[in-house]
Design a protein around this motif. Sequence first.
Motif, short mmCIF file in Angstrom:
data_model
loop_
_atom_site.label_atom_id
_atom_site.label_comp_id
_atom_site.label_asym_id
_atom_site.label_seq_id
_atom_site.Cartn_x
_atom_site.Cartn_y
_atom_site.Cartn_z
N TYR A 94 -23.76 -9.13 8.16
CA TYR A 94 -23.56 -8.27 6.98
C TYR A 94 -24.22 -8.89 5.75
CZ TYR A 94 -21.25 -5.96 3.07
OH TYR A 94 -21.00 -5.30 1.90
N VAL A 95 -24.03 -10.20 5.56
CA VAL A 95 -24.60 -10.85 4.38
C VAL A 95 -26.13 -10.81 4.45
CG1 VAL A 95 -24.76 -13.02 3.10
CG2 VAL A 95 -22.59 -12.34 4.12
N ALA A 136 -31.31 -8.41 2.47
CA ALA A 136 -32.52 -7.63 2.72
C ALA A 136 -32.53 -6.35 1.89
CB ALA A 136 -32.64 -7.32 4.21
N ALA A 137 -31.36 -5.68 1.81
CA ALA A 137 -31.29 -4.46 1.01
C ALA A 137 -31.50 -4.74 -0.46
CB ALA A 137 -29.93 -3.79 1.25
N LEU A 138 -30.92 -5.84 -0.95
CA LEU A 138 -31.05 -6.18 -2.37
C LEU A 138 -32.49 -6.54 -2.71
CD1 LEU A 138 -29.65 -6.69 -5.09
CD2 LEU A 138 -29.14 -9.00 -4.31
N GLU A 139 -33.13 -7.26 -1.81
CA GLU A 139 -34.51 -7.68 -2.10
C GLU A 139 -35.50 -6.51 -2.05
OE1 GLU A 139 -34.98 -10.84 0.73
OE2 GLU A 139 -34.21 -12.37 -0.67
N VAL A 151 -16.30 -1.54 -3.38
CA VAL A 151 -16.92 -1.91 -2.11
C VAL A 151 -16.91 -0.71 -1.16
CG1 VAL A 151 -16.65 -3.34 -0.05
CG2 VAL A 151 -16.42 -4.37 -2.32
N ARG A 152 -15.78 -0.01 -1.09
CA ARG A 152 -15.71 1.16 -0.21
C ARG A 152 -16.73 2.22 -0.63
NH1 ARG A 152 -10.07 0.06 -0.01
NH2 ARG A 152 -9.70 1.35 -1.85
N GLU A 208 -21.43 -0.65 5.20
CA GLU A 208 -22.64 -0.41 5.97
C GLU A 208 -22.79 1.09 6.26
OE1 GLU A 208 -23.72 -4.11 8.58
OE2 GLU A 208 -21.65 -3.52 9.00
N PRO A 209 -24.00 1.64 6.32
CA PRO A 209 -25.26 0.96 5.99
C PRO A 209 -25.40 0.74 4.49
CG PRO A 209 -25.69 3.26 6.44
CD PRO A 209 -24.23 3.05 6.71
#
Length: 538
Positions: A261-262, A267-270, A329-330, A335-336
């Motif tokens: 998850y981390v 990857a999503a943040l970058e 967070v929810r 994810e995704p």
Amino acid sequence: MNRNLEADMNTLRTVQRLTQSRDFAAAAALAERTLAEGFEHPMLLNAAATRLEQDGKYDEASRLLARAVEIAPKDIGARNALALCLQRLDRPSDALYHIDELLRQQPDLPVAHANKGNALMALGSLGRAKLSHLRAFELDPRNFSATAALASIATHRGQYQEAREWGQRTLRIVPGFPDALLCLAAADLADGNGAAAESSLRQVINDSRAGMADRARATGLLADVFDASGRYEEAFEAWSICNGAIRQLQQRFAGANALGYVRASTAALEKLDPSRWIARLETAPSGAAAGHVFLLGFPRTGTTLVEVVLDGNPRVVSLEEHELLADGVRAFMREPLNFDALARADEPTLNALREAYWQRVRGAGIEVAGKVFVDKHPLNSLKLPLIAQLFPRAKILFATRDPRDVILSCFRRRFQMNPSMYELLTPTGAAAFYAATMQFAYAAKRALNLQWHEVRYERLIADFDQEMRAICDTLGLDWQESMGQFAQRVQDREHATPSTAQLSQGLVTSATAQWRRYESQLAPALPALKPWIERLGY
């Protein structure tokens, strides 16, 4: 189908007799046959659930017990059994609901007060748990569950003389009781009497009546005894045995893949285009707080020390390791992962999440009006994008420490288990999770407009007053000498972390470079840590 009432009553009497004689297998077999024939009764459901629990099938047992409570809400045995089963499923909040229902029916039921105390301990609320166990003890001085729990609470708070007294009282009721022996061993270790501590711990480890969890805890504490006496190879081996048993007991977390998850989050943040991240202008902290601080980092980097010191300032209120950001967070970090949605979120949506956050703060009994509020939760480092969107005016205190000491400390300490803490049960797992968390945090630092102040543990220990003054300056606070007198203050806090007992002894200046004692054992973890050792200047 008409049933024979007398035959059914005879069946219930037989099940009760078998249960009282502790022939649970026969009681369950008869209960299961009778349930299959269409006769549903709380006693039968409870007897069948008991065998499921003995087989480790707690989910199935909880469903039977929930049905028993549904058809007989005032059946004390069924509701109490359901609460205990939910505790074993690590659902203390749900257990607490049923215990409170029991206490509404019978306010002076000792076992219910003791069970309530155990649920509160699982939730980390030690102050309230102590009150519940004291009430159970007042109602029944031979309630060894309460006396052992009171010993455990005192141990967590570093109040070792009190722990010793409750532990000895427990052993007078139940000789050899594992929880009591563990508390006495912790007290002996704190007093420097390693031989006495080792004797108590080996008694638990060699007791055939002790469960795997008790033996694991005893082995972990025995490792601490070895470490204190310089027996480092034995210490590391004992920690490994302890954590191996915990991994076996907590296998349900093995598939959670917190590490994955981390990495996916990073990857999503970058991939996120920073120009699409809408600059927020939060007008003021909700609830009229004078300031808002997130105290982040990684477990065992010194965040608890910083928080308890800041909490000594009359202008500060703090809350440690509460899931205050759960609603956000929810909404945006399940994810995704999709940080684009968070980046584009409109103000009404964000305002609703801000209000949910402050409602959780108030629900925890914290009044922030006119105060600087410190939200301490190391792994909220993984929620920095959410923090940046909801609270752009908030300040970030980010704690760092030599990664090798961090991993060793995480490996040797016992945490309340969850998917993230499961990763820390091996040195290589802890190192991989540490590296992934740090990569995410520093990617967030690059991408987001954060008010970031780094707190280095080693500098804090070496020059405590100067470093705390710098932190206070960052937060707009005046440094007061009384803030450094935290040893007694930390013992009275509602919640405890693995650091609490240590901090109750005052500032520990010997907690740096401990990894050198275990350099060869940590070698497999070092490649994952190397980039961060270099980047942080260690």
